[in-house]
Write a protein that holds these residues in place. Structure first.
Motif: not given
Length: 754
Positions: A280-284, A303-310, A399-403
């Motif tokens: 969902s966040v990658d779509n946004i 900026t996207r929080i999270g490892h590039p592989a995710r 941008v990140s997941t809630c977690h």
């Protein structure tokens, strides 16, 4: 208004439910792992055995990345067998266990096993390699990775998300219940937003905004109303987006309005965009990166929080990740030198470095090298921390997941607004993680689609209904199939309980805003989301619904609109009458004698119902009793034949998707269809299909209304349903309405395997 005791009761209920869910997940994982032999574990996709270490590198945060593969010495193919490992899963690396190994272990063996184990998070998975990120804290012997030459990877229950949710609940209690603190003072600011969410005060009056200069002129009236509502709401606003109504489209406009200086927004704001899933966040994120550069000013800094592989494997999106941005700064050069030295040392320790000749150092030399690793890792983290802070401070949108909003990178970061997409698929506790970082909240989702996945509900409700379920099974033995399972349906009491809830929610849509006294009610289950709770607390005034859908043929849209959306969901004229026949480049592969049939019965029919009543299509259960997954070979044959008809009518496999409730049926359909049509045709369960759409879709019946809603509303031009009407009529009032609607509106066909 809520009292202090109401808040305490509310929070304690959340703690209880989270503890039950954590226990259920751990129990399921531990029981499965303890009762299964190595071969069965691999068959269930919970283990990858016979692996060897390829390399050990350093990732963001000083994590050790251990890369493993299947060596040719033990395997004929380097390709992994089917498995369930995904990015973000918790996993353990340990010594490989032979299939004939005994289950009993001595105390000495157990101690030795622990010394050669390492737990971490799945960082990356490809067809032939898996990378585990191991976070080794400073001090002690925990930095020493003494992994065996031949090892395996086991999937474990993930407790990190539960830890962060527990921490969020504890923080909320310290803020909202200061009397429980040692000094009687709140541990943080009790903002207006938190007060509104806890029913301590009603939402403030709207801050009127007129003459909004919309960036996207294609927005319809309901989308513009939702954007205006979000801008005018001081604390919280909800966007209800039924299937195909352009919810993400609307959120992009909201983000642009918040982050751009305009006549109605004099000061650009900083926004944290979260979601229940990476998808969902990658779509946004993808939509934000595709925005045109403004005539005046720079592009939006995201900026996207999270490892590039995710994240989605696309260059622009990968370049927006924090890890990639951090490596492209001027300060990164010094950190890179430390990282190279650290990886070189780890290579020597693993025996994979240059000049090691495959032999890892031992004794005093090994201890000295690990001391060097600790010092280098500490220096790397310090340098990296400054770089991360610099990158994030320059970002207008994060941008990140809630977690992931609770990760170390976002510690002490504050925002003006938090937006949570797919809020109706996230448990409330995980939403609180990002909420603390801002003073305004925007939720988007659809409470009429899939709720959060909760294991403990099904576990608790199976036992008491065994006798009733077995009676139901006897009555419907000949008419059940993988899509229609009366036994499980009779056990699914959440369906019956939610009948009134869904009816009430639909009624709320037609209500005019009224004065409602908010009341803080503890949730019955974790399926009660923050979106649901706010709607019940404040009524229709807390949200705006998007009313025009751009996906489905009007006939496909009619039933969900009438039964779930108060007849407010309308079809845009561009899709209201579109059919498979209207698709460009159709290449019909049939004779002229059959062309009329194909054109009328396949290409110009929006809804088809294959009724298997009276066919005695028996199902098979794969697994142990109630826990087994179900499949039906005869139904799969019907699906196979109809897919052939669609392909012959000129559709490509990539335009077709198939939904079924059970994984065993997915496996069966995959074995039938993949060899003929390739990997582009999507075949999956309902839970894995939400948010996706296809030109044609085939589904089976599901009693839970929200799952049925997801299944039927993925289709754009053609919906084919396979099921047994004699069984469906016993599935509750909602399925009776669905069956009656099918019989009145669909092209009903009777199953024929000839």
């Amino acid at each position: 208004m809520a009292s202090e005791q109401d808040i305490i009761t509310f929070l304690e209920r959340h703690r209880t439910l989270l503890a039950q869910e954590r226990a259920a997940e751990i129990e399921r994982s531990s029981l499965l792992l303890s009762n299964c032999g190595p071969k069965l574990l691999e068959q269930k996709g919970l283990c990858l055995g016979g692996l060897s270490i390829v390399s050990m590198n350093i990732g963001l945060g000083g994590k050790t990345l251990v890369e493993l593969e299947r060596p040719t010495a033990y395997h004929t193919s380097p390709i992994f067998p089917p498995h369930t490992f995904r990015n973000g899963d918790l996993a353990r690396i340990e010594a490989h266990v032979a299939s004939n190994a005994t289950a009993k272990k001595t105390k000495t063996q157990t101690t030795a096993d622990k010394s050669s184990q390492a737990e971490g998070v799945v960082y990356k998975v490809t067809d032939s390699r898996i990378v585990i990120a191991i976070d080794s804290p400073d001090g002690g012997n925990s930095d020493v990775l003494d992994l065996p030459e031949r090892c395996r990877v086991l999937k474990l229950a993930n407790s990190v998300t539960f830890d962060r949710m527990d921490k969020a609940i504890n923080q909320l209690e310290k803020i909202a219940v200061p009397s429980g603190n040692a000094d009687g003072k709140p541990a943080g600011e009790l903002t207006n937003l938190i007060q509104v969410l806890l029913a301590l005060r009603p939402p403030s009056a709207k801050e009127r905004v007129d003459n909004i200069p919309f960036f996207d002129q294609s927005l319809n009236d309901s989308q513009k109303a939702a954007v205006k509502f979000c801008l005018e709401s001081p604390e919280v606003a909800c966007i209800h987006g039924p299937p195909g109504t352009g919810k993400t489209h609307t959120l992009i406009e909201v983000i642009r309005q918040l982050t751009t200086q305009t006549t109605v927004n004099l000061k650009p704001q900083r926004v944290l965009v979260c979601g229940a899933s990476n998808l969902s966040v990658d779509n946004i994120l993808e939509r934000l990166l595709a925005l045109p550069t403004p005539d005046k000013g720079d592009r939006l800094k995201v900026t996207r929080i999270g490892h590039p592989a995710r994240v989605l494997a696309r260059e622009g999106i990968l370049d927006s990740t924090l890890e990639v941005k951090a490596t492209n700064t001027d300060q990164a050069v010094l950190a890179r030198d430390v990282k190279v030295e650290l990886e070189t040392t780890l290579g020597i320790l693993s025996g994979k470095g240059k000049g090691t000749k495959g032999k890892a150092p031992r004794g005093a030399e090994r201890k000295k090298l690990w001391d060097d690793v600790k010092a280098l890792r500490k220096e790397y983290r310090q340098r990296e921390g400054g770089i991360v802070k610099s990158v994030l401070n320059e970002s207008q949108v994060v941008v990140s997941t809630c977690h992931s909003a609770g990760s170390r990178q976002l510690f002490n970061q504050t925002f003006d607004v938090v937006i949570i997409d797919e809020a109706t698929q996230a448990v409330e506790a995980v939403c609180w993680i990002p909420i603390f970082k801002a003073k305004k909240l925007i939720l988007a989702g659809d409470p009429m689609q899939l709720p959060p996945t909760v294991i403990s509900i099904n576990k608790d409700k199976k036992e008491p209904k065994t006798n009733k379920a077995s009676k139901t099974k006897d009555k419907t033995k000949k008419s059940t199939n993988s899509q229609v399972v009366p036994k499980e349906q009779s056990e699914d009491s959440t369906t019956d309980d939610s009948e009134a809830e869904l009816a009430s929610a639909a009624a709320l849509m037609s209500m005019s805003p009224t004065v409602i006294v908010p009341k803080l009610v503890p949730p019955r289950t974790l399926e009660t989301t923050l979106f649901d709770r706010l709607e019940k607390m404040y009524g229709a005034s807390i949200k705006r619904m998007l009313e025009v859908q751009y996906r489905m043929h009007d006939l496909i849209c009619t039933f969900p609109s009438q039964t779930l959306y108060g007849s407010k969901l309308k079809s845009h004229e561009s899709v209201a009458s579109h059919l498979l026949f209207d698709l460009p480049d159709l290449n019909i592969e049939v004779s002229e004698l059959k062309s009329d049939y194909v054109e009328k019965e396949v290409l110009q029919t929006p809804v088809v119902f294959f009724d298997t009543a009276g066919c005695e299509f028996f199902e098979r259960v794969d697994g142990d009793g109630d826990e087994g997954s179900r499949c039906n070979e005869n139904e799969a044959t019907i699906v196979d034949k109809w897919v052939d008809s669609l392909i012959q009518a000129g559709l490509s496999p990539g335009q077709i998707a198939i939904i079924t409730p059970y994984q065993a049926q997915v496996t069966l359909l995959t074995s039938l269809l993949r060899p003929k049509h390739g990997p582009t045709m999507e075949i999956g369960t309902v839970d894995g299909m939400q948010g996706r759409e296809k030109e044609a879709r085939e589904v089976g019946f599901l009693k839970e209304k929200r799952r049925l809603n997801v299944a039927m509303t993925r289709a754009k031009r053609h919906l084919c349903v396979v099921g047994d009407s004699s069984t469906v009529c016993h599935g509750g009032s909602y399925l009776k309405k669905w069956l009656a609607w099918l019989e009145a509106n669909a092209d009903v066909k009777y199953a024929d395997l000839e």
